[in-house]
Write an enzyme that holds these catalytic residues in place. Structure first.
Site, PDB file in Angstrom:
ATOM      1  N   ARG A 177       7.710  -6.928  -5.427  1.00 20.17           N
ATOM      2  CA  ARG A 177       6.938  -7.843  -6.266  1.00 20.17           C
ATOM      3  C   ARG A 177       7.667  -7.976  -7.596  1.00 20.17           C
ATOM      4  O   ARG A 177       8.536  -7.150  -7.916  1.00 20.17           O
ATOM      5  CB  ARG A 177       5.541  -7.266  -6.548  1.00 20.17           C
ATOM      6  CG  ARG A 177       4.665  -7.215  -5.334  1.00 20.17           C
ATOM      7  CD  ARG A 177       3.327  -6.545  -5.663  1.00 20.17           C
ATOM      8  NE  ARG A 177       2.582  -6.317  -4.438  1.00 20.17           N
ATOM      9  CZ  ARG A 177       1.868  -5.227  -4.177  1.00 20.17           C
ATOM     10  NH1 ARG A 177       1.795  -4.253  -5.057  1.00 20.17           N
ATOM     11  NH2 ARG A 177       1.228  -5.113  -3.047  1.00 20.17           N
ATOM     12  N   ARG A 270      -5.459  -9.389  -8.791  1.00 18.54           N
ATOM     13  CA  ARG A 270      -4.112  -8.832  -9.017  1.00 18.54           C
ATOM     14  C   ARG A 270      -3.051  -9.915  -8.841  1.00 18.54           C
ATOM     15  O   ARG A 270      -2.005  -9.884  -9.487  1.00 18.54           O
ATOM     16  CB  ARG A 270      -3.868  -7.648  -8.061  1.00 18.54           C
ATOM     17  CG  ARG A 270      -2.654  -6.842  -8.428  1.00 18.54           C
ATOM     18  CD  ARG A 270      -2.516  -5.575  -7.610  1.00 18.54           C
ATOM     19  NE  ARG A 270      -2.242  -5.865  -6.199  1.00 18.54           N
ATOM     20  CZ  ARG A 270      -2.103  -4.944  -5.263  1.00 18.54           C
ATOM     21  NH1 ARG A 270      -2.243  -3.670  -5.572  1.00 18.54           N
ATOM     22  NH2 ARG A 270      -1.853  -5.276  -4.008  1.00 18.54           N
ATOM     23  N   ARG A 281      -5.034  -7.807   4.388  1.00 21.82           N
ATOM     24  CA  ARG A 281      -5.328  -6.541   3.695  1.00 21.82           C
ATOM     25  C   ARG A 281      -6.831  -6.250   3.694  1.00 21.82           C
ATOM     26  O   ARG A 281      -7.245  -5.102   3.824  1.00 21.82           O
ATOM     27  CB  ARG A 281      -4.776  -6.592   2.255  1.00 21.82           C
ATOM     28  CG  ARG A 281      -3.267  -6.393   2.226  1.00 21.82           C
ATOM     29  CD  ARG A 281      -2.649  -6.499   0.853  1.00 21.82           C
ATOM     30  NE  ARG A 281      -1.200  -6.338   0.965  1.00 21.82           N
ATOM     31  CZ  ARG A 281      -0.481  -5.366   0.408  1.00 21.82           C
ATOM     32  NH1 ARG A 281      -1.065  -4.478  -0.354  1.00 21.82           N
ATOM     33  NH2 ARG A 281       0.823  -5.296   0.585  1.00 21.82           N
TER      34      ARG A 281
HETATM   35  N1  ATP Z   1     -12.136   0.741 -11.703  1.00 26.00           N
HETATM   36  C1  ATP Z   1     -11.592  -0.463 -11.755  1.00 26.00           C
HETATM   37  N2  ATP Z   1     -12.327  -1.508 -12.192  1.00 26.00           N
HETATM   38  C2  ATP Z   1     -11.786  -2.749 -12.229  1.00 26.00           C
HETATM   39  N3  ATP Z   1     -10.528  -3.052 -11.871  1.00 26.00           N
HETATM   40  C3  ATP Z   1      -9.761  -2.053 -11.431  1.00 26.00           C
HETATM   41  C4  ATP Z   1     -10.247  -0.702 -11.347  1.00 26.00           C
HETATM   42  N4  ATP Z   1      -9.256   0.068 -10.857  1.00 26.00           N
HETATM   43  C5  ATP Z   1      -8.187  -0.743 -10.656  1.00 26.00           C
HETATM   44  N5  ATP Z   1      -8.482  -2.007 -10.997  1.00 26.00           N
HETATM   45  C6  ATP Z   1      -7.633  -3.198 -10.869  1.00 26.00           C
HETATM   46  O1  ATP Z   1      -7.574  -3.517  -9.489  1.00 26.00           O
HETATM   47  C7  ATP Z   1      -6.306  -4.060  -9.130  1.00 26.00           C
HETATM   48  C8  ATP Z   1      -5.748  -3.263  -7.969  1.00 26.00           C
HETATM   49  O2  ATP Z   1      -5.416  -1.973  -8.418  1.00 26.00           O
HETATM   50  P1  ATP Z   1      -4.140  -1.207  -7.851  1.00 26.00           P
HETATM   51  O3  ATP Z   1      -2.970  -2.138  -7.817  1.00 26.00           O
HETATM   52  O4  ATP Z   1      -4.015   0.035  -8.639  1.00 26.00           O
HETATM   53  O5  ATP Z   1      -4.632  -0.939  -6.374  1.00 26.00           O
HETATM   54  P2  ATP Z   1      -3.948  -0.092  -5.202  1.00 26.00           P
HETATM   55  O6  ATP Z   1      -5.022   0.662  -4.539  1.00 26.00           O
HETATM   56  O7  ATP Z   1      -2.807   0.672  -5.737  1.00 26.00           O
HETATM   57  O8  ATP Z   1      -3.417  -1.257  -4.257  1.00 26.00           O
HETATM   58  P3  ATP Z   1      -2.242  -1.215  -3.148  1.00 26.00           P
HETATM   59  O9  ATP Z   1      -2.638  -0.247  -2.132  1.00 26.00           O
HETATM   60  O10 ATP Z   1      -2.210  -2.610  -2.647  1.00 26.00           O
HETATM   61  O11 ATP Z   1      -0.986  -0.836  -3.849  1.00 26.00           O
HETATM   62  C9  ATP Z   1      -5.445  -3.986 -10.370  1.00 26.00           C
HETATM   63  O12 ATP Z   1      -5.393  -5.258 -10.973  1.00 26.00           O
HETATM   64  C10 ATP Z   1      -6.172  -2.972 -11.274  1.00 26.00           C
HETATM   65  O13 ATP Z   1      -5.979  -3.256 -12.630  1.00 26.00           O
HETATM   66  N1  LIG Z   2       1.781   5.474   5.366  1.00 24.00           N
HETATM   67  C1  LIG Z   2       2.294   5.072   4.210  1.00 24.00           C
HETATM   68  N2  LIG Z   2       1.638   4.162   3.451  1.00 24.00           N
HETATM   69  C2  LIG Z   2       2.179   3.809   2.288  1.00 24.00           C
HETATM   70  C3  LIG Z   2       3.377   4.340   1.825  1.00 24.00           C
HETATM   71  N3  LIG Z   2       3.660   3.794   0.624  1.00 24.00           N
HETATM   72  C4  LIG Z   2       2.650   2.961   0.338  1.00 24.00           C
HETATM   73  N4  LIG Z   2       1.758   2.971   1.341  1.00 24.00           N
HETATM   74  C5  LIG Z   2       0.499   2.215   1.447  1.00 24.00           C
HETATM   75  O1  LIG Z   2       0.774   0.899   1.799  1.00 24.00           O
HETATM   76  C6  LIG Z   2      -0.273   0.074   1.315  1.00 24.00           C
HETATM   77  C7  LIG Z   2       0.279  -1.176   0.713  1.00 24.00           C
HETATM   78  O2  LIG Z   2       1.041  -0.889  -0.412  1.00 24.00           O
HETATM   79  P1  LIG Z   2       1.594  -2.083  -1.326  1.00 24.00           P
HETATM   80  O3  LIG Z   2       2.479  -1.436  -2.341  1.00 24.00           O
HETATM   81  O4  LIG Z   2       2.322  -3.027  -0.422  1.00 24.00           O
HETATM   82  O5  LIG Z   2       0.393  -2.740  -1.941  1.00 24.00           O
HETATM   83  C8  LIG Z   2      -1.069   0.909   0.319  1.00 24.00           C
HETATM   84  O6  LIG Z   2      -2.292   1.279   0.933  1.00 24.00           O
HETATM   85  C9  LIG Z   2      -0.236   2.132   0.140  1.00 24.00           C
HETATM   86  O7  LIG Z   2      -1.025   3.289  -0.070  1.00 24.00           O
HETATM   87  C10 LIG Z   2       4.040   5.306   2.633  1.00 24.00           C
HETATM   88  O8  LIG Z   2       5.099   5.854   2.322  1.00 24.00           O
HETATM   89  N5  LIG Z   2       3.465   5.635   3.804  1.00 24.00           N
END
Ligand code: ATP
Ligand SMILES: Nc1nc2c(ncn2[C@@H]2O[C@H](COP(=O)(O)O)[C@@H](O)[C@H]2O)c(=O)[nH]1
Length: 391
Positions: A177, A270, A281
């Site tokens: 990204r 996001r 997703r």
């Molecule tokens: N408690 C919350 N309340 C509102 N918005 C939130 C909260 N926690 C996270 N966010 C927002 O939600 C969006 C998704 O969060 P984040 O990218 O950390 O999710 P993720 O679980 O890591 O997703 P992925 O698995 O796709 O990487 C972001 O824009 C973040 O700022």
């Molecule tokens: N099993 C695994 N899942 C992973 C790993 N690294 C990230 N993730 C999961 O993929 C989704 C999507 O991630 P994104 O960065 O494309 O938004 C998210 O739920 C991650 O937790 C891995 O090494 N192994």
């Protein structure tokens, strides 16, 4: 201990006649350990004044030699070794001329991890694992549906405790990204390259997530552990299950959204996915939420409604609410020179560093390396090692 074959096992020796059938030219210094039909031959080859360690397997019934697939990072250069068989599933290797916190290594030959890798790779497999004093701080697996806030919570943790935590940088075949940096957020890989690496046993776990491959390499976890920090893995539920089934001990935390609508709102807000990807997703999120909440896989389930409250709860789980600073034990710097075995306890005679001798402290001490409560294992680290001063 394994049955004796050519000479006293676990000792450096020259094997009469045996050497002639070796597939490669090996130096004189080697140890052998027998487990049923297999003789593990651990050899040392010299590199300048130091030695590098290698493994061969001899099958008694067929008279054949095999060079096994070796997983994990092998011990660094050293000045000789001793080897002892533990419970027929791993070999304890004590390094000479090493610091105390680097003297005990395990060559896993039949642990659950090695057995699983043998099935995947279809070859003989051994895995190196470094002995770690005490139980240490086990890695933290954070899982939950896409968009729930895992990354946001992990960033807060890393910002507040930069020297305590290290992020396990996963591999993925998805495209970066905007603002994502290769080697920092992910190791962005070609599918063919990642598939090849999976087959060669480089990964602790892999999963197909939302149409792309994702995986945690053994090296990613080792890099963090070696830096003395606690490893955080951000992986999906399939990956969490694989880690649970591996020999890596971890704390498993599942992050759930306050509602499905809120999850959808966050994912869309996001703005990193196309409409098609968002829908995919969200479909997967339904499955992950069901599995995460009901499978018994997770030690903790937290609802990320208010970000700060959820973050404080994570800190409590990880003992960061003032009770502990999570620092690791200091290591003792001494040169290991001798090793004897008595019932899961190895007496090690150590020579102090020269500066300690100059300072007037005694130059020889004995330590007991207690392997009776080992935990975990490959990839990379075997915890639960106790090292005490011998009376
Ligand atoms: N408690 C919350 N309340 C509102 N918005 C939130 C909260 N926690 C996270 N966010 C927002 O939600 C969006 C998704 O969060 P984040 O990218 O950390 O999710 P993720 O679980 O890591 O997703 P992925 O698995 O796709 O990487 C972001 O824009 C973040 O700022
Ligand atoms: N099993 C695994 N899942 C992973 C790993 N690294 C990230 N993730 C999961 O993929 C989704 C999507 O991630 P994104 O960065 O494309 O938004 C998210 O739920 C991650 O937790 C891995 O090494 N192994």
């Amino acid at each position: 201990m394994g049955e004796e074959v050519f000479a006293e096992e676990g000792q450096n020796l020259r094997m009469n006649g045996f050497d002639d059938s070796l597939p490669i030219s090996v130096p004189e210094s080697k140890t052998t350990l027998t487990i049923n039909d297999k003789i593990y031959v651990i050899t040392e080859s010299s590199k300048d004044a130091d030695l590098s360690i290698n493994v061969l397997i001899y099958f008694k019934s067929t008279g054949k030699w095999i060079t096994p697939t070796v997983l994990g990072t092998k011990p660094g250069l050293f000045k000789g070794h001793s080897a002892s068989l533990l419970n027929t599933d791993r070999i304890l290797i004590t390094k000479r001329g090493s610091e105390m916190n680097d003297c005990a290594w395990f060559l896993e030959v039949d642990t659950p991890f090695v057995r699983e890798q043998k099935k995947i790779l279809g070859t003989e497999v051994v895995a190196w694992s470094k002995g770690v004093r005490g139980d240490g701080l086990v890695p933290v697996v954070i899982s939950g549906p896409s968009g729930v806030g895992k990354g946001t919570l992990i960033s807060k943790l890393m910002e507040e405790f930069p020297s305590t935590f290290g992020f396990s940088v996963s591999h993925t075949t998805r495209l970066p990204r905007q603002k994502e940096v290769d080697g920092v957020h992910y190791h962005f890989s070609e599918r063919s390259k990642m598939e090849k690496d999976i087959l060669s046993g480089k990964f602790l776990e892999t999963a197909s997530v939302h149409g792309n491959l994702y995986g945690t390499s053994i090296e990613a976890v080792e890099t963090v552990t070696d830096s003395g920090r606690r490893c955080i893995l951000d992986i999906d539920v399939q990956g969490a299950r694989s880690v649970k089934n591996s020999s890596l001990e971890a704390v498993f935390i599942f992050i759930a959204p306050p509602s499905f609508d809120e999850l959808e709102k966050r994912l869309r807000a996001r703005g990193t996915e196309t409409e098609e990807q968002v829908e995919k997703r969200l479909r997967n999120a339904m499955i992950e939420l069901k599995e995460g909440k009901s499978s018994g896989l997770f030690d903790y389930i937290l609802i990320n409604d208010n970000l700060q409250t959820c973050y404080e709860n994570i800190k409590k789980i990880l003992g960061l609410d003032g009770a502990s600073n999570g620092s690791s034990q200091p290591c003792i710097k001494r040169e290991v020179s001798v090793c004897d075995e008595t019932d899961q306890k190895f007496v090690i005679q150590c020579q102090c560093n020269s500066n300690e001798i100059e300072n007037g402290s005694k130059n020889m001490e004995r330590f007991v390396l207690d392997v009776s409560s080992l935990k975990g294992g490959a990839p990379g680290r075997t915890r639960g090692l106790k090292i005490e001063v011998s009376n």
